[in-house]
Scaffold this motif. Structure first.
Motif, PDB file in Angstrom:
ATOM      1  N   SER A   1       0.839  -1.192   0.000  1.00 36.79           N
ATOM      2  CA  SER A   1       0.000   0.000   0.000  1.00 36.79           C
ATOM      3  C   SER A   1       0.877   1.246   0.000  1.00 36.79           C
ATOM      4  CB  SER A   1      -0.912   0.015   1.235  1.00 36.79           C
ATOM      5  OG  SER A   1      -1.752   1.149   1.234  1.00 36.79           O
ATOM      6  N   PHE A   2       0.367   2.315  -0.622  1.00 36.93           N
ATOM      7  CA  PHE A   2       1.052   3.602  -0.522  1.00 36.93           C
ATOM      8  C   PHE A   2       0.046   4.736  -0.672  1.00 36.93           C
ATOM      9  CE2 PHE A   2       1.346   2.743  -5.133  1.00 36.93           C
ATOM     10  CZ  PHE A   2       0.896   3.951  -5.669  1.00 36.93           C
ATOM     11  N   TYR A   3       0.440   5.882  -0.133  1.00 43.92           N
ATOM     12  CA  TYR A   3      -0.310   7.130  -0.298  1.00 43.92           C
ATOM     13  C   TYR A   3       0.534   8.055  -1.166  1.00 43.92           C
ATOM     14  CZ  TYR A   3      -2.306  11.717   0.679  1.00 43.92           C
ATOM     15  OH  TYR A   3      -2.850  12.976   0.554  1.00 43.92           O
ATOM     16  N   GLN A   4      -0.104   8.748  -2.107  1.00 41.12           N
ATOM     17  CA  GLN A   4       0.603   9.606  -3.053  1.00 41.12           C
ATOM     18  C   GLN A   4       0.023  11.010  -3.027  1.00 41.12           C
ATOM     19  OE1 GLN A   4       0.395   8.242  -7.090  1.00 41.12           O
ATOM     20  NE2 GLN A   4       1.265  10.110  -7.965  1.00 41.12           N
ATOM     21  N   LYS A   5       0.910  11.995  -3.051  1.00 37.34           N
ATOM     22  CA  LYS A   5       0.511  13.398  -3.147  1.00 37.34           C
ATOM     23  C   LYS A   5       1.286  14.037  -4.291  1.00 37.34           C
ATOM     24  CE  LYS A   5      -1.449  17.275  -1.696  1.00 37.34           C
ATOM     25  NZ  LYS A   5      -2.915  17.479  -1.698  1.00 37.34           N
ATOM     26  N   ASP A   6       0.576  14.635  -5.248  1.00 34.99           N
ATOM     27  CA  ASP A   6       1.190  15.285  -6.407  1.00 34.99           C
ATOM     28  C   ASP A   6       1.003  16.788  -6.353  1.00 34.99           C
ATOM     29  OD1 ASP A   6       1.827  12.792  -7.294  1.00 34.99           O
ATOM     30  OD2 ASP A   6       0.930  13.021  -9.282  1.00 34.99           O
TER      31      ASP A   6
END
Length: 752
Positions: free
Chosen positions: A425-430
């Motif tokens: 799992s991962f969380y991504q912020k762009d």
């Protein structure tokens, strides 16, 4: 701004990265000449490229097992009182379990056997076609050791090539990089033009192309599983690498490392520059400089026999000038900027940055169970900038992505089953900034800032069942949940079989599986939407790509030679591609359908007469797609039948080899043939659906001077044959292959 300036370099397709490890296991049985098991025999497993070693003793049934064995080539030796010592070579790939058999002869009846040929053939329990490249291959293959080179892939892996400055493999460029077995998530992976890691920092690279078990994720087209240098191959040693040649190119690295029984470390610093960075739109090299620098580090600490800690970190910064066409009035520029891709006078450039940190706790419960817990962090950016007076459009596109997550993987060997299960799992912020200035007066300027975020969670369960020693049946399932611009769920079943023919040791394999690749985190708001509406286009929500693959193949070993052949077909829905706004920026899109099918062949020899070794990689492949556009920027095109995609090339061949010469010298070469990529403009000036065929020849001659110095002279595209590779609507317009490059390399090793 170039008409397709940021097309494939800024926004691309995305997916969940692979779940895998760099570990396999080695099992074996030891018996005497009457085939009775030998208990208490000493077994040693030693890496061929370093001082890594493990020891075990045989059980009452004569069996032994080594768990948590990193990818690579090994020697297994067995010794027991009253018997002659014997040894075998073996190759370990991730998630595999090669089995070796030893028959010990009475001491004096037969001398110790030292195996110097090629290691045992590919594992018999995997349906996945695998290519293994080691650090010596990288060091001696022409150009493969340079920081931005992908030759370590394209020279050895069938169906892989670089066109419009992007790596393509098996008909796509949705590939995953795993460092030390940990996936490096990057939903914008094709925006970065070089490899994820400097090739000089690699010990082994395992390339898996399709037909993955559920533990390997969803990047359908290729997985690059990297075992970095660790320090086990050094003892208070450092190496200085220097390279210089024409086109003002330089490439340098300083690395050092060492180890004890419990601790190993490796670190490096590198820098490079050249006047030839990207493929040029014409034969001339104009405004094409590139430079970069970076560092890499690896730490391993064995807390005790059951617990190991691993840390890997890397940093890269790169800059690329965007080459342009300096010829007025030609097909690309036209007479008044009305050509196919006018670029004369543009001064665009791209800055890239990448940093990752991964940590792993590897816990061995016993010889049959292994747990790996791995948190990670990854930062990636790609910033494209134009001069403000670029005509007709000056564009700015900045993108940064930050990822934080982890994976937990558990494996167990129970009876005849090899079970793999885990969570990723991962969380991504762009952060995105897009702006356009229309210097031709066609539209008012606009700027759009976006800050999308998303997350992905995937669970996998995969089992390899061996009802017989010669048959492995695998089955797995991979549920995935994605939340971003859309919320999607997918359940991907996978099935495979590998059958080993006794005595012949031929391995037949077959596979069927589904994949889900999550969509990019790309959003647009008012300015872009308004511009798009005024130009008869629209923006549809992006959905994930869903792939179906089936494959069958055979691996044939013979006296150290290994021949591998396979046939595959991938059916894709919502296939990721790209589309542009007029002569401005490009956005990721999905098209309704894509079909990629092909035959692949690899051949690798042992040392011939202890001197020569050859390798061959051939692909006959068709990559086709069909409209309409189902997501992203759309021009509302009606449905079409299948047509060749811009990277469709029917035949690709790499033939390379190395010959060891007297006086500790060698010569290495590679011949590349391509039948020509699809032609976007038949008759202008090339007839037919494909551009002309092309062949290049690379050569490297090297010598060791004692134990410290080595030098080589290298020539790429020796004949300086220039040809247009690509004329599709992609990064930088038209693309020609690189001119002849000549450079020298020097390596100096020393103790500290």
């Amino acid at each position: 701004m170039n008409k397709i300036g940021i097309c494939s370099a800024i926004w691309v397709l995305t997916s969940a990265t692979a779940l895998a490890s760099i570990f396999g296991s080695v099992r074996g049985i030891v018996h005497d000449p009457q085939h009775r098991p030998i208990q208490g025999a000493m077994v040693m497993l030693k890496a061929k490229s370093s001082d890594w070693v493990k020891n075990a003793t045989t059980d009452p049934d004569g069996g032994f097992v080594f768990n948590a064995v990193p990818i690579g080539e090994y020697s297994v030796s067995v010794a027991s009182p009253g018997f002659a010592q014997v040894a075998q070579s073996v190759v370990v790939n991730s998630g595999t379990e090669p089995v070796v058999h030893f028959q010990l002869n009475l001491a004096g009846a037969k001398e110790t056997i030292n195996v110097s040929g090629a290691p045992a053939a590919a594992p018999t329990d995997s349906p996945t076609p695998i290519t293994l490249v080691d650090r010596l291959d990288i060091q001696r293959t022409p150009s493969a050791s340079h920081s931005n080179s992908l030759a370590m892939i394209t020279d050895y892996v069938p169906g892989s090539y670089v066109t419009h400055d992007q790596l393509h493999i098996r008909g796509g460029h949705q590939t995953s990089w795993l460092i030390d077995g940990i996936p490096v998530p990057n939903t914008n992976i094709a925006s970065n033009l070089g490899p994820q890691i400097d090739p000089k920092d690699i010990d082994y690279m395992e390339v898996n192309r399709g037909s993955y078990g559920a533990e390997f994720g969803d990047r359908t087209y290729g997985v690059f599983n990297i075992v970095p240098r660790t320090g086990f191959e050094r003892n208070n040693e450092a190496e200085l690498f220097l390279s210089a040649g024409n086109l003002y190119q330089t490439n340098a690295q300083l690395s050092f490392g060492s180890h004890t029984e419990r601790f190993a470390y490796y670190a490096s610093l590198n820098g490079n520059r050249s006047n030839l960075g990207l493929q040029t739109p014409v034969a001339q090299v104009v405004h094409d400089a590139a430079n970069g620098y970076g560092g890499f580090g690896s730490l391993i600490f064995n807390v005790n026999p059951a617990n190991q800690l691993r840390l890997v970190t890397s940093l890269r910064k790169d800059y690329y000038q965007i080459p342009y066409d300096p010829v007025p009035g030609d097909l690309e520029n036209g007479t008044n900027g009305d050509g196919l891709y006018p670029s004369i006078g543009l001064r665009d450039g791209q800055h890239e940055g990448d940093a990752f940190l991964t940590f792993s706790w590897v816990h061995t419960f016993n010889s049959r169970t292994l747990l790996t817990v791995s948190p990670f962090y990854h930062y990636n950016s790609a910033n494209y900038d134009s001069m403000l007076d670029d005509f007709p459009i000056a564009s700015t596109d900045h993108r940064t992505s930050t990822y934080a997550g982890g994976q937990v993987a558990f494996s167990a060997n129970v009876a005849r089953n090899n079970l793999q299960l885990g969570l990723y799992s991962f969380y991504q912020k762009d952060g995105e900034l897009f702006g356009a200035i229309f210097n031709d007066g066609s539209n008012p300027p606009f700027t759009d800032r976006e800050h999308p975020s998303g997350s992905l969670a995937a669970f996998f369960l995969d089992d390899k069942f061996k009802p017989f020693s010669w048959l492995t049946v695998s089955a797995g399932i991979r549920p995935t949940h994605f939340s971003g611009g859309v919320t999607e769920n997918a359940i991907s079943p996978r099935f495979g079989v590998a059958l080993n023919v006794p005595r012949l040791h031929w391995t037949f394999r077959a596979f069927y599986g589904d994949y889900y690749q999550a969509p990019p985190l790309i959003t647009v708001s008012g300015p872009v939407v308004n511009f798009c509406s005024a130009n008869s286009c629209g923006f549809l929500t992006l959905h994930g790509e869903r792939d179906e693959e089936h494959q069958f193949g055979v691996t044939i070993p013979y006296r150290g030679w290994t021949l591998d052949a396979d046939n595959f077909k991938t059916n894709a829905r919502n296939f990721f591609d790209h589309s542009c706004i007029g002569s401005g920026a490009c956005f990721p899109i999905t098209i309704a359908q894509a079909v990629v099918r092909g035959w692949e062949l690899t051949l690798r020899s042992p040392r011939i007469a202890h001197r020569g070794q050859i390798h061959l990689a051939y692909s006959n492949q068709i990559a086709e797609g069909a409209l309409p556009i189902t997501g992203g920027l759309t021009n509302f095109s009606p449905p079409t039948s299948l047509f060749p995609l811009d990277h469709d090339q029917r035949n690709t061949l790499n033939l390379g080899g190395e010959v060891l010469l007297p006086w500790r010298s060698y010569v290495s070469t590679n011949v590349y043939y391509g039948s020509g990529f699809s032609n976007a403009f038949p008759g202008q000036p090339y007839p037919g659906d494909h551009l002309p065929q092309h062949t290049t020849f690379d050569l490297s001659v090297g010598k060791d001077f004692g134990e410290r110095f080595s030098a080589s002279l290298n020539a790429l595209n020796v004949a300086n044959r220039r040809i247009e590779l690509d004329n599709s609507q992609t990064f930088g317009g038209f693309h020609w292959n690189a001119p002849r490059e000549i450079y020298a390399e020097l390596r100096y090793r020393f103790h500290f």
